[in-house]
Design a protein around this motif. Structure first.
Motif, PDB file in Angstrom:
ATOM      1  N   ALA A   1     -17.746 -21.864  27.041  1.00 58.08           N
ATOM      2  CA  ALA A   1     -18.508 -20.885  27.819  1.00 58.08           C
ATOM      3  C   ALA A   1     -18.917 -19.698  26.950  1.00 58.08           C
ATOM      4  CB  ALA A   1     -17.690 -20.416  29.011  1.00 58.08           C
ATOM      5  N   ASN A   2     -18.015 -19.223  26.102  1.00 54.15           N
ATOM      6  CA  ASN A   2     -18.350 -18.107  25.209  1.00 54.15           C
ATOM      7  C   ASN A   2     -19.451 -18.490  24.228  1.00 54.15           C
ATOM      8  OD1 ASN A   2     -16.483 -16.478  26.420  1.00 54.15           O
ATOM      9  ND2 ASN A   2     -14.888 -16.826  24.878  1.00 54.15           N
ATOM     10  N   ILE A   3     -19.375 -19.680  23.682  1.00 53.81           N
ATOM     11  CA  ILE A   3     -20.394 -20.158  22.734  1.00 53.81           C
ATOM     12  C   ILE A   3     -21.753 -20.256  23.423  1.00 53.81           C
ATOM     13  CG2 ILE A   3     -21.105 -22.091  21.286  1.00 53.81           C
ATOM     14  CD1 ILE A   3     -18.124 -22.589  20.743  1.00 53.81           C
ATOM     15  N   LEU A   4     -21.776 -20.784  24.655  1.00 47.69           N
ATOM     16  CA  LEU A   4     -23.032 -20.894  25.397  1.00 47.69           C
ATOM     17  C   LEU A   4     -23.608 -19.525  25.727  1.00 47.69           C
ATOM     18  CD1 LEU A   4     -22.312 -23.897  27.788  1.00 47.69           C
ATOM     19  CD2 LEU A   4     -23.759 -23.855  25.760  1.00 47.69           C
ATOM     20  N   ILE A   5     -22.773 -18.562  26.044  1.00 48.28           N
ATOM     21  CA  ILE A   5     -23.245 -17.203  26.340  1.00 48.28           C
ATOM     22  C   ILE A   5     -23.856 -16.568  25.092  1.00 48.28           C
ATOM     23  CG2 ILE A   5     -22.480 -14.868  26.943  1.00 48.28           C
ATOM     24  CD1 ILE A   5     -20.517 -16.181  28.910  1.00 48.28           C
ATOM     25  N   ILE A   6     -23.231 -16.754  23.943  1.00 44.28           N
ATOM     26  CA  ILE A   6     -23.759 -16.210  22.684  1.00 44.28           C
ATOM     27  C   ILE A   6     -25.104 -16.849  22.361  1.00 44.28           C
ATOM     28  CG2 ILE A   6     -23.377 -16.083  20.192  1.00 44.28           C
ATOM     29  CD1 ILE A   6     -20.371 -15.818  20.837  1.00 44.28           C
ATOM     30  N   ILE A   7     -25.211 -18.160  22.510  1.00 41.65           N
ATOM     31  CA  ILE A   7     -26.476 -18.856  22.246  1.00 41.65           C
ATOM     32  C   ILE A   7     -27.553 -18.375  23.205  1.00 41.65           C
ATOM     33  CG2 ILE A   7     -27.615 -21.109  22.332  1.00 41.65           C
ATOM     34  CD1 ILE A   7     -25.017 -22.320  21.226  1.00 41.65           C
ATOM     35  N   LEU A   8     -27.194 -18.169  24.471  1.00 41.64           N
ATOM     36  CA  LEU A   8     -28.145 -17.685  25.470  1.00 41.64           C
ATOM     37  C   LEU A   8     -28.640 -16.285  25.125  1.00 41.64           C
ATOM     38  CD1 LEU A   8     -29.503 -18.353  28.184  1.00 41.64           C
ATOM     39  CD2 LEU A   8     -27.608 -17.190  29.286  1.00 41.64           C
ATOM     40  N   ILE A   9     -27.746 -15.411  24.682  1.00 40.90           N
ATOM     41  CA  ILE A   9     -28.131 -14.048  24.296  1.00 40.90           C
ATOM     42  C   ILE A   9     -29.077 -14.078  23.095  1.00 40.90           C
ATOM     43  CG2 ILE A   9     -27.248 -11.877  23.329  1.00 40.90           C
ATOM     44  CD1 ILE A   9     -24.790 -12.276  25.134  1.00 40.90           C
ATOM     45  N   ILE A  10     -28.779 -14.938  22.117  1.00 42.45           N
ATOM     46  CA  ILE A  10     -29.644 -15.057  20.942  1.00 42.45           C
ATOM     47  C   ILE A  10     -31.021 -15.573  21.343  1.00 42.45           C
ATOM     48  CG2 ILE A  10     -29.973 -16.306  18.767  1.00 42.45           C
ATOM     49  CD1 ILE A  10     -26.927 -16.132  18.390  1.00 42.45           C
ATOM     50  N   LEU A  11     -31.085 -16.577  22.216  1.00 41.46           N
ATOM     51  CA  LEU A  11     -32.372 -17.107  22.676  1.00 41.46           C
ATOM     52  C   LEU A  11     -33.183 -16.051  23.421  1.00 41.46           C
ATOM     53  CD1 LEU A  11     -31.505 -20.719  23.883  1.00 41.46           C
ATOM     54  CD2 LEU A  11     -32.956 -20.058  21.974  1.00 41.46           C
ATOM     55  N   ILE A  12     -32.536 -15.275  24.260  1.00 39.75           N
ATOM     56  CA  ILE A  12     -33.239 -14.208  24.998  1.00 39.75           C
ATOM     57  C   ILE A  12     -33.785 -13.167  24.029  1.00 39.75           C
ATOM     58  CG2 ILE A  12     -32.898 -12.287  26.609  1.00 39.75           C
ATOM     59  CD1 ILE A  12     -31.011 -14.151  28.182  1.00 39.75           C
ATOM     60  N   ALA A  13     -33.015 -12.819  23.003  1.00 45.05           N
ATOM     61  CA  ALA A  13     -33.472 -11.838  22.013  1.00 45.05           C
ATOM     62  C   ALA A  13     -34.671 -12.373  21.234  1.00 45.05           C
ATOM     63  CB  ALA A  13     -32.337 -11.481  21.068  1.00 45.05           C
ATOM     64  N   VAL A  14     -34.624 -13.634  20.850  1.00 43.03           N
ATOM     65  CA  VAL A  14     -35.741 -14.241  20.103  1.00 43.03           C
ATOM     66  C   VAL A  14     -36.997 -14.296  20.979  1.00 43.03           C
ATOM     67  CG1 VAL A  14     -36.560 -16.404  19.086  1.00 43.03           C
ATOM     68  CG2 VAL A  14     -34.304 -15.542  18.507  1.00 43.03           C
ATOM     69  N   LEU A  15     -36.859 -14.704  22.239  1.00 37.63           N
ATOM     70  CA  LEU A  15     -38.012 -14.766  23.135  1.00 37.63           C
ATOM     71  C   LEU A  15     -38.596 -13.377  23.397  1.00 37.63           C
ATOM     72  CD1 LEU A  15     -36.890 -17.482  25.717  1.00 37.63           C
ATOM     73  CD2 LEU A  15     -38.629 -17.664  23.935  1.00 37.63           C
ATOM     74  N   ALA A  16     -37.759 -12.374  23.547  1.00 36.53           N
ATOM     75  CA  ALA A  16     -38.257 -11.016  23.746  1.00 36.53           C
ATOM     76  C   ALA A  16     -39.009 -10.533  22.500  1.00 36.53           C
ATOM     77  CB  ALA A  16     -37.098 -10.072  24.066  1.00 36.53           C
ATOM     78  N   GLY A  17     -38.485 -10.822  21.324  1.00 33.49           N
ATOM     79  CA  GLY A  17     -39.171 -10.459  20.081  1.00 33.49           C
ATOM     80  C   GLY A  17     -40.518 -11.134  19.962  1.00 33.49           C
ATOM     81  N   LEU A  18     -40.567 -12.423  20.279  1.00 30.03           N
ATOM     82  CA  LEU A  18     -41.845 -13.148  20.228  1.00 30.03           C
ATOM     83  C   LEU A  18     -42.840 -12.607  21.248  1.00 30.03           C
ATOM     84  CD1 LEU A  18     -40.681 -16.840  19.719  1.00 30.03           C
ATOM     85  CD2 LEU A  18     -41.880 -15.392  18.094  1.00 30.03           C
ATOM     86  N   TYR A  19     -42.359 -12.217  22.408  1.00 32.36           N
ATOM     87  CA  TYR A  19     -43.239 -11.681  23.445  1.00 32.36           C
ATOM     88  C   TYR A  19     -43.910 -10.388  22.973  1.00 32.36           C
ATOM     89  CZ  TYR A  19     -44.646  -9.383  27.763  1.00 32.36           C
ATOM     90  OH  TYR A  19     -45.370  -8.730  28.723  1.00 32.36           O
ATOM     91  N   PHE A  20     -43.124  -9.462  22.438  1.00 25.18           N
ATOM     92  CA  PHE A  20     -43.685  -8.186  21.986  1.00 25.18           C
ATOM     93  C   PHE A  20     -44.564  -8.366  20.753  1.00 25.18           C
ATOM     94  CE2 PHE A  20     -40.043  -6.542  24.470  1.00 25.18           C
ATOM     95  CZ  PHE A  20     -40.783  -5.799  25.384  1.00 25.18           C
TER      96      PHE A  20
END
Length: 147
Positions: free
Chosen positions: A4-23
Motif C-alpha cells: 500500500a505504501n509503495i502504491l501511494i508513492i507511485i500514485l503521488i509521483i504520477l500525479i506530480a508528473v501529470l501536473a507538470g505536463l499540464y502546466f
C-alpha cells in the motif's frame, strides 16, 4: 514497506508528473497562440510561380544562415517542406506549412498567403488546385486494416 505504501508513492509521483505536463502544455499552447497571432498580422497574399518543392534538411535547403541559426537544434536535423518559387523578379526559398505542401503544384502559378518565409495557404490562379493523389499503402498497413 507494505504494498500500500509503495502504491501511494507511485500514485503521488504520477500525479506530480501529470501536473507538470499540464502546466508545461498550457505554457506551450499560450506561446503557440502568440506566434499564430503574429503570423496572422504579417501575412500577405502574393502571386508566385512554383519552381520546385522538396522535403529537405534545413542546412541543405538554401535558406539564409540567419534563419538556420534561429531554428531550434532538433528542427535542424529533421526534414522540412521547402518550396523554391519566383515571386516577381526574385527567386526565393520558402518554407511551406505541412498541410499546404501537398497542395502546391510544381511549375504552375498560384496565389499564396505568405508570412515572412512561411507559406500558410495556397489558391490556384487559373481554376482550383488539384487534390494530391493518395499514396499507396505499404504491406504492413494493408495487413493492419484487414485485422
Amino acid at each position: 514497506m507494505s504494498i500500500a505504501n509503495i502504491l501511494i508513492i507511485i500514485l503521488i509521483i504520477l500525479i506530480a508528473v501529470l501536473a507538470g505536463l499540464y502546466f508545461f502544455g498550457r505554457r506551450l499552447q499560450k506561446r503557440q497562440n502568440e506566434q499564430q497571432a503574429q503570423m496572422e498580422a504579417a501575412k500577405q497574399t502574393v502571386s508566385m510561380l512554383v519552381i520546385d518543392k522538396k522535403m529537405l534538411r534545413l542546412k541543405d535547403s538554401g535558406l539564409p544562415q540567419m534563419v538556420i541559426d534561429q531554428t531550434p537544434k532538433l528542427m535542424r536535423r529533421s526534414k522540412m517542406p521547402i518550396v523554391k518559387a519566383k515571386i516577381g523578379p526574385r527567386v526565393m526559398t520558402l518554407v511551406a506549412d505541412a498541410n499546404v505542401f501537398d497542395l502546391i503544384p510544381v511549375k504552375k502559378e498560384v496565389k499564396a498567403t505568405v508570412s515572412g518565409i512561411y507559406i500558410t495557404a495556397v489558391k490556384g490562379v487559373r481554376g482550383p488546385l488539384e487534390a494530391p493523389t493518395p499514396k499507396k499503402k505499404g504491406l504492413f498497413a494493408r495487413f493492419r486494416k484487414n485485422k
